[in-house]
Design a protein around this motif. Structure first.
Motif, PDB file in Angstrom:
ATOM      1  N   GLN A 186       0.839  -1.202   0.000  1.00 22.70           N
ATOM      2  CA  GLN A 186       0.000   0.000   0.000  1.00 22.70           C
ATOM      3  C   GLN A 186       0.873   1.251   0.000  1.00 22.70           C
ATOM      4  N   GLN A 187       1.948   1.247   0.775  1.00 23.12           N
ATOM      5  CA  GLN A 187       2.869   2.394   0.800  1.00 23.12           C
ATOM      6  C   GLN A 187       3.529   2.589  -0.566  1.00 23.12           C
ATOM      7  N   ILE A 188       3.926   1.484  -1.190  1.00 22.91           N
ATOM      8  CA  ILE A 188       4.580   1.563  -2.504  1.00 22.91           C
ATOM      9  C   ILE A 188       3.618   2.152  -3.531  1.00 22.91           C
ATOM     10  N   VAL A 189       2.381   1.679  -3.511  1.00 25.99           N
ATOM     11  CA  VAL A 189       1.370   2.181  -4.455  1.00 25.99           C
ATOM     12  C   VAL A 189       1.116   3.666  -4.215  1.00 25.99           C
ATOM     13  N   ASP A 190       1.046   4.058  -2.947  1.00 25.02           N
ATOM     14  CA  ASP A 190       0.783   5.469  -2.629  1.00 25.02           C
ATOM     15  C   ASP A 190       1.900   6.376  -3.140  1.00 25.02           C
ATOM     16  N   VAL A 191       3.137   5.857  -3.145  1.00 26.03           N
ATOM     17  CA  VAL A 191       4.258   6.645  -3.670  1.00 26.03           C
ATOM     18  C   VAL A 191       4.081   6.880  -5.166  1.00 26.03           C
ATOM     19  N   HIS A 192       3.646   5.840  -5.881  1.00 30.06           N
ATOM     20  CA  HIS A 192       3.504   5.943  -7.337  1.00 30.06           C
ATOM     21  C   HIS A 192       2.199   6.629  -7.749  1.00 30.06           C
ATOM     22  N   PHE A 193       1.133   6.417  -6.968  1.00 31.66           N
ATOM     23  CA  PHE A 193      -0.183   6.967  -7.330  1.00 31.66           C
ATOM     24  C   PHE A 193      -0.810   7.651  -6.111  1.00 31.66           C
ATOM     25  N   PRO A 194      -0.287   8.795  -5.721  1.00 30.80           N
ATOM     26  CA  PRO A 194      -0.793   9.458  -4.510  1.00 30.80           C
ATOM     27  C   PRO A 194      -2.236   9.928  -4.631  1.00 30.80           C
ATOM     28  N   LYS A 195      -2.726  10.107  -5.867  1.00 24.93           N
ATOM     29  CA  LYS A 195      -4.076  10.642  -6.051  1.00 24.93           C
ATOM     30  C   LYS A 195      -5.078   9.582  -6.477  1.00 24.93           C
ATOM     31  N   LEU A 196      -4.656   8.330  -6.520  1.00 27.06           N
ATOM     32  CA  LEU A 196      -5.558   7.254  -6.943  1.00 27.06           C
ATOM     33  C   LEU A 196      -6.602   6.993  -5.856  1.00 27.06           C
ATOM     34  N   LYS A 197      -7.847   6.752  -6.296  1.00 27.69           N
ATOM     35  CA  LYS A 197      -8.930   6.494  -5.339  1.00 27.69           C
ATOM     36  C   LYS A 197      -8.588   5.282  -4.483  1.00 27.69           C
ATOM     37  N   GLN A 198      -8.711   5.436  -3.164  1.00 28.46           N
ATOM     38  CA  GLN A 198      -8.331   4.369  -2.249  1.00 28.46           C
ATOM     39  C   GLN A 198      -9.223   3.147  -2.378  1.00 28.46           C
ATOM     40  N   GLU A 199     -10.480   3.358  -2.805  1.00 29.76           N
ATOM     41  CA  GLU A 199     -11.367   2.204  -3.001  1.00 29.76           C
ATOM     42  C   GLU A 199     -10.836   1.319  -4.128  1.00 29.76           C
ATOM     43  N   LEU A 200     -10.368   1.967  -5.207  1.00 30.04           N
ATOM     44  CA  LEU A 200      -9.811   1.221  -6.333  1.00 30.04           C
ATOM     45  C   LEU A 200      -8.525   0.504  -5.920  1.00 30.04           C
ATOM     46  N   VAL A 201      -7.673   1.209  -5.178  1.00 29.31           N
ATOM     47  CA  VAL A 201      -6.411   0.607  -4.732  1.00 29.31           C
ATOM     48  C   VAL A 201      -6.678  -0.596  -3.841  1.00 29.31           C
ATOM     49  N   SER A 202      -7.618  -0.447  -2.922  1.00 27.18           N
ATOM     50  CA  SER A 202      -7.933  -1.528  -1.989  1.00 27.18           C
ATOM     51  C   SER A 202      -8.420  -2.775  -2.716  1.00 27.18           C
ATOM     52  N   GLU A 203      -9.338  -2.595  -3.652  1.00 30.51           N
ATOM     53  CA  GLU A 203      -9.864  -3.741  -4.404  1.00 30.51           C
ATOM     54  C   GLU A 203      -8.791  -4.342  -5.308  1.00 30.51           C
ATOM     55  N   ALA A 204      -7.966  -3.481  -5.917  1.00 31.40           N
ATOM     56  CA  ALA A 204      -6.909  -3.973  -6.810  1.00 31.40           C
ATOM     57  C   ALA A 204      -5.879  -4.788  -6.027  1.00 31.40           C
ATOM     58  N   LEU A 205      -5.503  -4.307  -4.844  1.00 27.96           N
ATOM     59  CA  LEU A 205      -4.540  -5.040  -4.028  1.00 27.96           C
ATOM     60  C   LEU A 205      -5.106  -6.387  -3.576  1.00 27.96           C
ATOM     61  N   ILE A 227       2.196  -2.188 -10.479  1.00 27.47           N
ATOM     62  CA  ILE A 227       2.227  -0.754 -10.800  1.00 27.47           C
ATOM     63  C   ILE A 227       1.718  -0.517 -12.215  1.00 27.47           C
ATOM     64  N   ASP A 228       2.159  -1.346 -13.175  1.00 22.33           N
ATOM     65  CA  ASP A 228       1.687  -1.216 -14.557  1.00 22.33           C
ATOM     66  C   ASP A 228       0.177  -1.429 -14.636  1.00 22.33           C
ATOM     67  N   TRP A 229      -0.310  -2.425 -13.899  1.00 24.39           N
ATOM     68  CA  TRP A 229      -1.751  -2.749 -13.929  1.00 24.39           C
ATOM     69  C   TRP A 229      -2.577  -1.597 -13.375  1.00 24.39           C
ATOM     70  N   LEU A 230      -2.115  -1.041 -12.249  1.00 21.88           N
ATOM     71  CA  LEU A 230      -2.840   0.092 -11.663  1.00 21.88           C
ATOM     72  C   LEU A 230      -2.838   1.303 -12.595  1.00 21.88           C
ATOM     73  N   LYS A 231      -1.736   1.481 -13.289  1.00 16.35           N
ATOM     74  CA  LYS A 231      -1.662   2.591 -14.249  1.00 16.35           C
ATOM     75  C   LYS A 231      -2.714   2.421 -15.344  1.00 16.35           C
ATOM     76  N   LEU A 232      -2.892   1.177 -15.803  1.00 16.83           N
ATOM     77  CA  LEU A 232      -3.900   0.893 -16.833  1.00 16.83           C
ATOM     78  C   LEU A 232      -5.311   1.054 -16.283  1.00 16.83           C
ATOM     79  N   LEU A 233      -5.531   0.530 -15.080  1.00 20.47           N
ATOM     80  CA  LEU A 233      -6.859   0.658 -14.478  1.00 20.47           C
ATOM     81  C   LEU A 233      -7.245   2.122 -14.329  1.00 20.47           C
ATOM     82  N   ASN A 234      -6.275   2.934 -13.954  1.00 21.82           N
ATOM     83  CA  ASN A 234      -6.532   4.354 -13.768  1.00 21.82           C
ATOM     84  C   ASN A 234      -6.772   5.062 -15.089  1.00 21.82           C
TER      85      ASN A 234
END
Length: 278
Positions: A186-205, A227-234
């Motif tokens: 979660q910390q790593i994702v937050d560094v790369h995508f600080p503005k990504l919706k947390q609901e999306l991050v939670s479900e993706a993780l 990280i690549d997958w989250l970038k695409l989802l976003n």
């Protein structure tokens, strides 16, 4: 001089301890871990964190240890002698410096990355024992010894494709990068995508770690692939409702090509999805 996490790299306390211990001991730091866990990036971040220049030696299956020291370009010297070029009389003009030589002659301490050492021949690590231990080597063509002005910080990565010789391992400080737990991820994702919706991050993780837990998966998805997958989802604006599907443990994730990298794993996920539907 202590290494710490940077704005773009989350280091665990164990990893920071390992880096700083290797620096204090003046030993090469041997880093192992799954592909995609940030081994190469670690060297970049160590250099940035400590304010030092990074020299990167990427190892291939054909790489020889001698290439890290220097190479003698006999072909160019022969050609120049045939053309009557005056520089042919100085053999030093035909010595091509390798990455270790560059690191040794630097006026300030540098970070030297020897990346994916296990790709090379099994004798490759043994051929560097003396140079990495004593920080010097002999140039036969010029009959001179090259000594390190400043001992470089040496970071060596391995994907465990080959076992490394015991004599080499004894000279290194070793650290295995464990795969991040959900909190660290979660910390790593937050560094790369600080503005990504947390609901999306939670479900993706949740889906990502469920996918890694599937028995029989040939290649588990890595941090870099997440990280690549989250970038695409976003970028595709995938709603978190799609990921919230309770059958996600068995179904193929959306945009799965960022996570699943071979046909055997795709077929496995398809079979699991079919069994779930039944």
């Amino acid at each position: 001089m202590k290494f710490d996490s940077t704005d773009s790299y989350i280091a665990t306390s164990e990893l920071k301890t390992a880096v700083n211990a290797a620096i204090a001991l003046q030993r090469p730091l041997l880093i192992k871990g799954e592909p995609g866990t940030g081994k190469t990036m670690l060297a970049e971040e160590v250099a940035e964190s400590l304010g030092k220049r990074l020299l990167q030696w990427n190892i291939k299956s054909t790489t020889k240890a001698q290439q890290g020291l220097y190479e003698y370009d006999a072909v160019s010297r022969l050609r120049d002698s045939q053309l009557g070029d005056e520089k042919v009389h100085d053999i030093g003009n035909y010595i091509v410096k390798g990455k270790l030589w560059e690191a040794f002659e630097a006026d300030e301490q540098v970070v030297l990355l020897i990346d994916e050492i296990d790709k090379a021949d099994i004798e490759f690590p043994n051929d560097l024992l003396q140079e990495l231990d004593k920080m010097e080597f002999f140039v036969y063509e010029t009959q001179k010894i090259v000594k390190a002005k400043q001992r470089p910080i040496v970071i060596i990565t391995s994907n465990n494709e080959k076992e490394l010789p015991d004599a080499f391992l004894r000279r290194c400080f070793f650290h295995y990068i464990r795969f991040p737990d959900p909190a660290t991820m979660q910390q790593i994702v937050d560094v790369h995508f600080p503005k990504l919706k947390q609901e999306l991050v939670s479900e993706a993780l949740q889906m990502f770690f469920d996918l890694r837990d599937i028995p029989g998966l040939k290649k588990k998805p890595s941090t870099s692939e997440l990280i690549d997958w989250l970038k695409l989802l976003n970028s595709d604006d995938i709603p978190e409702d799609v990921l919230r599907n309770r059958d996600s443990r068995s179904a193929i994730p959306p945009l799965y090509g960022a996570l699943v990298k071979n046909e055997q794993d795709v077929q496995l996920l398809e079979r699991l999805a079919f069994m779930t539907r039944r």
